[in-house]
Design a protein around this motif. Structure first.
Motif, PDB file in Angstrom:
ATOM      1  N   PHE A  25       0.363   6.978 -12.189  1.00  0.00           N
ATOM      2  CA  PHE A  25       0.360   5.682 -12.109  1.00  0.00           C
ATOM      3  C   PHE A  25      -1.018   4.986 -11.213  1.00  0.00           C
ATOM      4  N   THR A  26      -1.287   3.802 -11.550  1.00  0.00           N
ATOM      5  CA  THR A  26      -2.539   3.463 -11.097  1.00  0.00           C
ATOM      6  C   THR A  26      -2.076   2.728  -9.593  1.00  0.00           C
ATOM      7  N   ASP A  27      -1.035   2.198  -9.291  1.00  0.00           N
ATOM      8  CA  ASP A  27      -0.823   1.512  -7.906  1.00  0.00           C
ATOM      9  C   ASP A  27       0.389   2.108  -7.210  1.00  0.00           C
ATOM     10  N   SER A  28       0.143   2.515  -5.971  1.00  0.00           N
ATOM     11  CA  SER A  28       1.179   3.317  -5.295  1.00  0.00           C
ATOM     12  C   SER A  28       2.246   2.253  -4.567  1.00  0.00           C
ATOM     13  N   ALA A  29       2.084   0.798  -4.936  1.00  0.00           N
ATOM     14  CA  ALA A  29       3.085   0.301  -4.457  1.00  0.00           C
ATOM     15  C   ALA A  29       4.311   0.151  -5.253  1.00  0.00           C
ATOM     16  N   ILE A  30       5.143   1.233  -5.196  1.00  0.00           N
ATOM     17  CA  ILE A  30       6.454   1.438  -6.194  1.00  0.00           C
ATOM     18  C   ILE A  30       7.674   1.686  -5.046  1.00  0.00           C
ATOM     19  N   TYR A  31       8.667   1.417  -5.778  1.00  0.00           N
ATOM     20  CA  TYR A  31      10.034   1.643  -4.995  1.00  0.00           C
ATOM     21  C   TYR A  31      10.692   2.976  -5.446  1.00  0.00           C
ATOM     22  N   ASN A  32      10.481   3.199  -6.765  1.00  0.00           N
ATOM     23  CA  ASN A  32      11.048   4.367  -7.178  1.00  0.00           C
ATOM     24  C   ASN A  32      10.080   4.947  -8.362  1.00  0.00           C
TER      25      ASN A  32
END
Lengths: 114, 115
Positions: A25-32
């Motif tokens: 995934f390109t952006d690490s700002a994820i919740y889960n």
């Protein structure tokens, strides 16, 4: 914009092999991050969920890992069986502060031959 | 829990007709989601409800699409003046606000074919 990529798109293995499916995934700002299984023409079955603070989750013959900093997750399937044949989808949640939106990859179609 | 259920499972309609789908979430799940999946693609988010409030809508949800969840239980998705491009699997999912993980559980989907 968050993009989810799954490699390979298709995989065929003989029964009994251990295998790894990849998700990036390109952006690490994820919740889960969730891994799902989908049989042809059917809905999705949740396999494993990893929260952003976790590194891995295990369920039976399945193990999923998450490296948020590098934007990667792997799903490891041990001792594959013909019944494991299906499409495996990964999805990231919580991007951009969203409470609801899961962003999916296109999936890896797995075929396990007896 | 009986799982997420969707009705109908299959729908064939002619272009220009209106269709409505229903989703019943897992009981006590207050969050409900709609996704659309076309052949060979992953599901794409359409909209999200928390209780009866529609909190998020994708730009994929054109003016011809409307979703409701009037009493915070089941939800309906209506497509007006259907087009051939609307042919897809429509998936519903639910999750509980009580769980930190926000794990989503999916129903079997409604397959729409527009002729």
């Amino acid at each position: 914009k968050q993009e989810v990529t799954q490699i390979p798109a298709a995989l065929s293995v003989p029964e009994g092999e251990n295998l790894v499916l990849n998700c990036s995934f390109t952006d690490s700002a994820i919740y889960n991050l969730q891994w799902f299984r989908q049989d042809p023409g059917k809905g999705l079955t949740s396999l494993l969920l990893i929260q952003s603070s976790q590194r891995e989750q295990t369920s039976g013959r399945l193990n999923a890992s998450l490296d948020k900093s590098s934007g990667r997750s792997t799903l490891y399937i041990a001792a594959s069986q013909p019944g494991d044949s299906a499409t495996y989808l990964c999805a990231v949640g919580g991007y951009g502060g969203s409470q609801g939106n899961l962003i999916f990859g296109k999936g890896t179609k797995l075929s396990v031959k007896p | 829990d009986t799982g997420v259920s969707q009705d109908p499972r299959h729908k064939i309609t002619k272009r220009g007709q209106n269709v409505t789908f229903r989703c019943d979430p897992i009981s006590e799940h207050n969050r409900l989601y709609w996704y659309r999946q076309t052949l060979g693609q992953g599901p794409e988010f359409l909209t999200y409800f928390q209780n009866e409030a529609q909190l998020e809508k994708s730009r994929l949800l054109s003016d011809r699409f409307s979703a409701e969840r009037p009493k915070g239980s089941f939800s309906t998705l209506e497509i007006q003046r259907t087009e051939q491009g609307d042919s897809a699997m429509y998936l519903c999912a639910s999750s509980s606000r009580q769980t930190v993980s926000r794990e989503q559980y999916f129903g079997p989907g409604t397959r729409l074919t527009v002729t």
